[in-house]
Each structure stands twice: as structure tokens, then as C-alpha cells.
Design a protein around this motif. Structure first.
Motif, PDB file in Angstrom:
ATOM      1  N   ASP A 187       0.838  -1.196   0.000  1.00 60.91           N
ATOM      2  CA  ASP A 187       0.000   0.000   0.000  1.00 60.91           C
ATOM      3  C   ASP A 187       0.878   1.253   0.000  1.00 60.91           C
ATOM      4  OD1 ASP A 187      -2.641   1.182   0.114  1.00 60.91           O
ATOM      5  OD2 ASP A 187      -2.141   1.792   2.165  1.00 60.91           O
ATOM      6  N   GLN A 188       0.697   2.110  -1.011  1.00 59.43           N
ATOM      7  CA  GLN A 188       1.454   3.357  -1.144  1.00 59.43           C
ATOM      8  C   GLN A 188       0.453   4.515  -1.276  1.00 59.43           C
ATOM      9  OE1 GLN A 188       4.815   3.687  -0.906  1.00 59.43           O
ATOM     10  NE2 GLN A 188       4.911   1.494  -0.503  1.00 59.43           N
ATOM     11  N   PRO A 189       0.172   5.220  -0.178  1.00 55.53           N
ATOM     12  CA  PRO A 189      -0.904   6.208  -0.177  1.00 55.53           C
ATOM     13  C   PRO A 189      -0.585   7.554  -0.836  1.00 55.53           C
ATOM     14  CG  PRO A 189       0.075   6.052   1.999  1.00 55.53           C
ATOM     15  CD  PRO A 189       0.726   5.000   1.152  1.00 55.53           C
ATOM     16  N   GLN A 190       0.689   7.877  -1.084  1.00 58.88           N
ATOM     17  CA  GLN A 190       1.041   9.188  -1.639  1.00 58.88           C
ATOM     18  C   GLN A 190       2.121   9.053  -2.700  1.00 58.88           C
ATOM     19  OE1 GLN A 190       1.711  10.492   2.598  1.00 58.88           O
ATOM     20  NE2 GLN A 190       1.156  12.464   1.678  1.00 58.88           N
ATOM     21  N   ASP A 191       2.089   9.948  -3.707  1.00 63.62           N
ATOM     22  CA  ASP A 191       3.091   9.910  -4.776  1.00 63.62           C
ATOM     23  C   ASP A 191       4.483  10.333  -4.305  1.00 63.62           C
ATOM     24  OD1 ASP A 191       1.234   9.030  -6.639  1.00 63.62           O
ATOM     25  OD2 ASP A 191       0.790  11.060  -7.376  1.00 63.62           O
ATOM     26  N   ASN A 192       4.552  11.244  -3.333  1.00 68.04           N
ATOM     27  CA  ASN A 192       5.848  11.765  -2.900  1.00 68.04           C
ATOM     28  C   ASN A 192       6.406  11.043  -1.668  1.00 68.04           C
ATOM     29  OD1 ASN A 192       3.882  12.873  -1.192  1.00 68.04           O
ATOM     30  ND2 ASN A 192       5.134  14.671  -0.763  1.00 68.04           N
ATOM     31  N   VAL A 193       5.767   9.938  -1.284  1.00 68.62           N
ATOM     32  CA  VAL A 193       6.189   9.163  -0.113  1.00 68.62           C
ATOM     33  C   VAL A 193       6.232   7.682  -0.494  1.00 68.62           C
ATOM     34  CG1 VAL A 193       5.576   8.461   2.239  1.00 68.62           C
ATOM     35  CG2 VAL A 193       5.167  10.820   1.490  1.00 68.62           C
ATOM     36  N   ARG A 194       7.242   6.973  -0.015  1.00 69.35           N
ATOM     37  CA  ARG A 194       7.293   5.524  -0.177  1.00 69.35           C
ATOM     38  C   ARG A 194       7.290   4.907   1.215  1.00 69.35           C
ATOM     39  NH1 ARG A 194       6.038   7.015  -3.957  1.00 69.35           N
ATOM     40  NH2 ARG A 194       6.733   6.774  -6.089  1.00 69.35           N
ATOM     41  N   VAL A 195       6.333   4.026   1.441  1.00 66.90           N
ATOM     42  CA  VAL A 195       6.280   3.266   2.675  1.00 66.90           C
ATOM     43  C   VAL A 195       7.093   2.003   2.455  1.00 66.90           C
ATOM     44  CG1 VAL A 195       4.811   2.109   4.370  1.00 66.90           C
ATOM     45  CG2 VAL A 195       3.974   4.167   3.181  1.00 66.90           C
ATOM     46  N   LEU A 196       8.058   1.774   3.331  1.00 69.08           N
ATOM     47  CA  LEU A 196       8.886   0.572   3.286  1.00 69.08           C
ATOM     48  C   LEU A 196       8.762  -0.150   4.617  1.00 69.08           C
ATOM     49  CD1 LEU A 196      10.653   2.973   1.626  1.00 69.08           C
ATOM     50  CD2 LEU A 196      11.879   0.899   1.057  1.00 69.08           C
ATOM     51  N   LEU A 197       9.195  -1.381   4.640  1.00 62.95           N
ATOM     52  CA  LEU A 197       9.243  -2.169   5.865  1.00 62.95           C
ATOM     53  C   LEU A 197      10.700  -2.492   6.162  1.00 62.95           C
ATOM     54  CD1 LEU A 197       6.328  -4.618   5.003  1.00 62.95           C
ATOM     55  CD2 LEU A 197       6.199  -2.486   6.300  1.00 62.95           C
ATOM     56  N   ASP A 198      11.134  -2.214   7.401  1.00 64.17           N
ATOM     57  CA  ASP A 198      12.511  -2.541   7.758  1.00 64.17           C
ATOM     58  C   ASP A 198      12.645  -4.056   7.912  1.00 64.17           C
ATOM     59  OD1 ASP A 198      11.808  -3.310  10.416  1.00 64.17           O
ATOM     60  OD2 ASP A 198      12.314  -1.344  11.234  1.00 64.17           O
ATOM     61  N   PRO A 199      13.852  -4.574   8.130  1.00 57.79           N
ATOM     62  CA  PRO A 199      14.018  -6.027   8.202  1.00 57.79           C
ATOM     63  C   PRO A 199      13.186  -6.721   9.287  1.00 57.79           C
ATOM     64  CG  PRO A 199      16.132  -5.002   7.802  1.00 57.79           C
ATOM     65  CD  PRO A 199      15.152  -3.883   8.091  1.00 57.79           C
ATOM     66  N   ALA A 200      12.741  -5.983  10.317  1.00 62.46           N
ATOM     67  CA  ALA A 200      11.895  -6.574  11.361  1.00 62.46           C
ATOM     68  C   ALA A 200      10.411  -6.357  11.078  1.00 62.46           C
ATOM     69  CB  ALA A 200      12.250  -5.997  12.727  1.00 62.46           C
ATOM     70  N   GLY A 201      10.087  -5.686   9.967  1.00 60.61           N
ATOM     71  CA  GLY A 201       8.696  -5.485   9.583  1.00 60.61           C
ATOM     72  C   GLY A 201       8.070  -4.184  10.020  1.00 60.61           C
ATOM     73  N   HIS A 202       8.839  -3.282  10.662  1.00 56.08           N
ATOM     74  CA  HIS A 202       8.302  -1.975  11.043  1.00 56.08           C
ATOM     75  C   HIS A 202       8.166  -1.103   9.795  1.00 56.08           C
ATOM     76  CE1 HIS A 202      10.713  -3.108  14.695  1.00 56.08           C
ATOM     77  NE2 HIS A 202       9.538  -2.863  15.256  1.00 56.08           N
ATOM     78  N   PRO A 203       7.022  -0.456   9.587  1.00 56.45           N
ATOM     79  CA  PRO A 203       6.923   0.481   8.461  1.00 56.45           C
ATOM     80  C   PRO A 203       7.727   1.751   8.750  1.00 56.45           C
ATOM     81  CG  PRO A 203       4.859   0.453   9.712  1.00 56.45           C
ATOM     82  CD  PRO A 203       5.763  -0.581  10.325  1.00 56.45           C
TER      83      PRO A 203
END
Length: 123
Positions: free
Chosen positions: A99-115
């Protein structure tokens, strides 16, 4: 109060590995390490991010889903070049959230799964 510091604590199944991920991502030094706890030191002074061992850790679900572990907080990092910052984070072990809610933001998950978010600096 003299000698006092502040920070936030992040739970993870392997705090040392997660601290190294953020150390590499941000270019911040590991300030302290002991069994079950690793502390990342910001270069500006007495600001720390503490990574602590969590038994039975369940990674949060992004976006939130009723009845599942919710993210209690997340990091936002402002970047000049979103594509290269995303590529660097992925090379260090992050993954892109579906899920990517904005064009100027990228949501990623760190290796432990924290967004966490990489936010393009649009001036």
C-alpha cells in the motif's frame, strides 16, 4: 538535567541487526551495545534510538487491519531523490509495502517489519 538524554525504543527479534540496518541507512553510529539492546546515536548529540529484544515479537501490519498488530509509531525520513533512497534502503534489507498512499512518499518495511517512510523533499 545534566547528562540526560532522550530517545525512543523499538522492539525487534534481533535488535543488533535492526540497529545496523538503520545505522547504515542513516549513517549514524552504534553508540552502545549489550545483550538484547543496541543503541543508535544521532550525530547531533544526545538523541538516541534504542533497539530492544522482544520475545514473541509480531511485526505490525501495514496498512492496519482489525485484530492484527498495529504499528505504534513509524519513522519519516526526508530525502532529495526518492528513487535512489528507496533503492538504497532495499539494498540494505528493506522491502516496499504494497500500500502506497502518496506519490511523494514511499512506505517501506525494515528487516523486522516496522513500516517507515521516505518522503521526497518537494521544497
Amino acid at each position: 538535567m545534566e547528562g540526560m538524554w532522550w530517545g525512543t525504543a523499538i522492539e525487534a527479534p534481533d535488535p543488533a541487526a535492526l540497529a545496523r540496518f538503520y545505522s547504515d541507512l542513516l549513517g549514524w553510529a552504534i553508540g552502545h551495545e549489550e545483550p538484547g539492546t543496541t543503541i543508535l546515536a544521532a550525530p547531533e548529540g544526545s538523541i538516541y534510538v534504542v533497539f530492544q529484544q522482544a520475545t514473541g515479537y509480531q511485526p505490525p501490519v501495514w496498512p492496519a487491519v482489525d485484530g492484527q498488530q498495529r504499528a505504534m509509531m513509524h519513522f519519516d525520513f526526508q530525502v532529495g531523490d526518492l528513487d535512489s533512497a528507496v533503492a538504497e534502503a532495499i539494498a540494505l534489507g528493506a522491502s516496499i509495502a504494497v500500500d502506497q498512499p502518496q506519490d511523494n512518499v514511499r512506505v517501506l518495511l525494515d528487516p523486522a517489519g516496522h513500516p517507515f517512510c521516505l518522503c521526497r523533499d518537494d521544497g
